[in-house]
Design a protein around this motif. Structure first.
Motif, mmCIF file in Angstrom:
data_model
loop_
_atom_site.group_PDB
_atom_site.id
_atom_site.type_symbol
_atom_site.label_atom_id
_atom_site.label_comp_id
_atom_site.label_asym_id
_atom_site.label_seq_id
_atom_site.Cartn_x
_atom_site.Cartn_y
_atom_site.Cartn_z
ATOM 1 N N ARG A 175 9.709 -1.354 10.043
ATOM 2 C CA ARG A 175 11.027 -2.005 10.124
ATOM 3 C C ARG A 175 12.126 -1.041 10.558
ATOM 4 O O ARG A 175 12.106 0.133 10.231
ATOM 5 C CB ARG A 175 11.404 -2.605 8.759
ATOM 6 C CG ARG A 175 10.444 -3.687 8.320
ATOM 7 C CD ARG A 175 10.814 -4.213 6.944
ATOM 8 N NE ARG A 175 9.698 -4.946 6.358
ATOM 9 C CZ ARG A 175 9.675 -5.389 5.114
ATOM 10 N NH1 ARG A 175 10.714 -5.176 4.315
ATOM 11 N NH2 ARG A 175 8.616 -6.042 4.664
ATOM 12 N N ASP B 244 10.654 -8.834 -1.078
ATOM 13 C CA ASP B 244 11.718 -8.449 -0.143
ATOM 14 C C ASP B 244 13.002 -9.209 -0.444
ATOM 15 O O ASP B 244 14.102 -8.638 -0.402
ATOM 16 C CB ASP B 244 11.278 -8.737 1.299
ATOM 17 C CG ASP B 244 10.268 -7.711 1.799
ATOM 18 O OD1 ASP B 244 10.565 -6.511 1.730
ATOM 19 O OD2 ASP B 244 9.182 -8.108 2.242
ATOM 20 N N SER C 223 16.900 -2.132 6.974
ATOM 21 C CA SER C 223 16.512 -2.493 5.617
ATOM 22 C C SER C 223 17.745 -2.503 4.715
ATOM 23 O O SER C 223 18.819 -2.009 5.082
ATOM 24 C CB SER C 223 15.431 -1.546 5.083
ATOM 25 O OG SER C 223 15.810 -0.201 5.242
ATOM 26 N N TRP D 98 6.503 -2.490 5.856
ATOM 27 C CA TRP D 98 7.841 -1.903 5.678
ATOM 28 C C TRP D 98 8.069 -0.721 6.619
ATOM 29 O O TRP D 98 9.156 -0.526 7.152
ATOM 30 C CB TRP D 98 8.020 -1.441 4.225
ATOM 31 C CG TRP D 98 9.446 -1.119 3.898
ATOM 32 C CD1 TRP D 98 10.406 -1.972 3.458
ATOM 33 C CD2 TRP D 98 10.079 0.173 4.008
ATOM 34 N NE1 TRP D 98 11.603 -1.303 3.281
ATOM 35 C CE2 TRP D 98 11.424 0.013 3.616
ATOM 36 C CE3 TRP D 98 9.635 1.437 4.408
ATOM 37 C CZ2 TRP D 98 12.329 1.067 3.594
ATOM 38 C CZ3 TRP D 98 10.551 2.485 4.383
ATOM 39 C CH2 TRP D 98 11.872 2.289 3.979
ATOM 40 N N ALA E 26 12.064 -8.138 7.499
ATOM 41 C CA ALA E 26 10.987 -8.361 6.531
ATOM 42 C C ALA E 26 10.053 -9.462 7.027
ATOM 43 O O ALA E 26 8.839 -9.407 6.812
ATOM 44 C CB ALA E 26 11.570 -8.728 5.174
#
Length: 219
Positions: free
Chosen positions: A47, A210, A50, A44, A38
């Motif tokens: 990434r 986040d 997660s 997002w 993050a």
């Protein structure tokens, strides 16, 4: 990074499972990795790792997506932990592979989010751990691939392993701050200095959503 698959894949899974920490420690590793992502990738969609602490009723989900068709999902709940990975270069072992998965995790085997667009199960490796289990368990059928997708989770020195990986993945010009990475992986509350050491373009306040979604400690 492409891997070849062969008859040596099966022992690799047992080696991986022997190196993986227990459920609480693995959960912490996944939350730390998601927080690092993050910070390094405000977008997002870019990434790799997660974590969703509110995925379902009493359920959390850690995940990895490499953007090239490989992924893994790890569901954590009162029933234990269930992980399934998919290596797009290996044949889908779906139903045959998941036949031995305990009843407590059957819903995750058939979870549409973990399958193909038509909802059919996709899996080339899976493993699990129920509360009473002394170790991680896997199907007796040899996996066909994707064991290496979980390698980082089992790294002995996770901070160093993640830093080396992230420097390449995010094409960092300078080495990432190992102390800042270790701080996040230890799930210590974020400070402006730690965030700036990893990504000077991100303000700590921008990470509030986040932090909440990951369930990262704040105090």
């Amino acid at each position: 990074m492409h891997h070849t698959h062969g008859p040596h894949d099966a022992p690799d899974l047992h080696g991986l499972l022997a190196r993986l920490p227990d459920r609480p420690a693995l959960r912490d590793r996944c939350r730390g990795l998601a927080m690092l992502e993050a910070i390094l990738s405000p977008d997002w969609g870019g990434r790799y790792y997660s974590f969703d602490s509110q995925w379902g009723e009493g359920e959390e989900m850690a995940s990895m997506r490499d953007g090239e068709g490989d992924d893994w999902f790890l569901v954590l709940s009162a029933a234990g932990a269930y992980a399934r990975g998919f290596d797009h270069t290996a044949p889908n072992a779906g139903p045959a592979l998941t036949a031995e998965v305990p009843a407590a995790f059957r819903a995750y085997v058939d979870e549409p989010a973990f399958g193909a667009e038509d909802g059919a199960p996709l899996a080339t490796v899976c493993f699990w751990r129920e509360p009473g289990d002394a170790a991680w368990r896997a199907p007796s059928a040899a996996p066909t691939g994707g064991v290496e997708l979980f390698d980082l989770l089992a790294a002995e020195d996770l901070a160093e392993a993640y830093a080396v990986w992230a420097e390449e993945y995010y094409e960092c010009e300078d080495a990432l701050d190992r102390a800042a990475i270790a701080h996040v992986l230890a799930l210590r509350p974020l400070t402006a200095a730690v965030v700036a050491a990893l990504n000077p373009d991100v303000e700590p306040a921008e990470l509030a959503e986040d932090i909440a979604g990951i369930g990262y400690p704040t105090a």
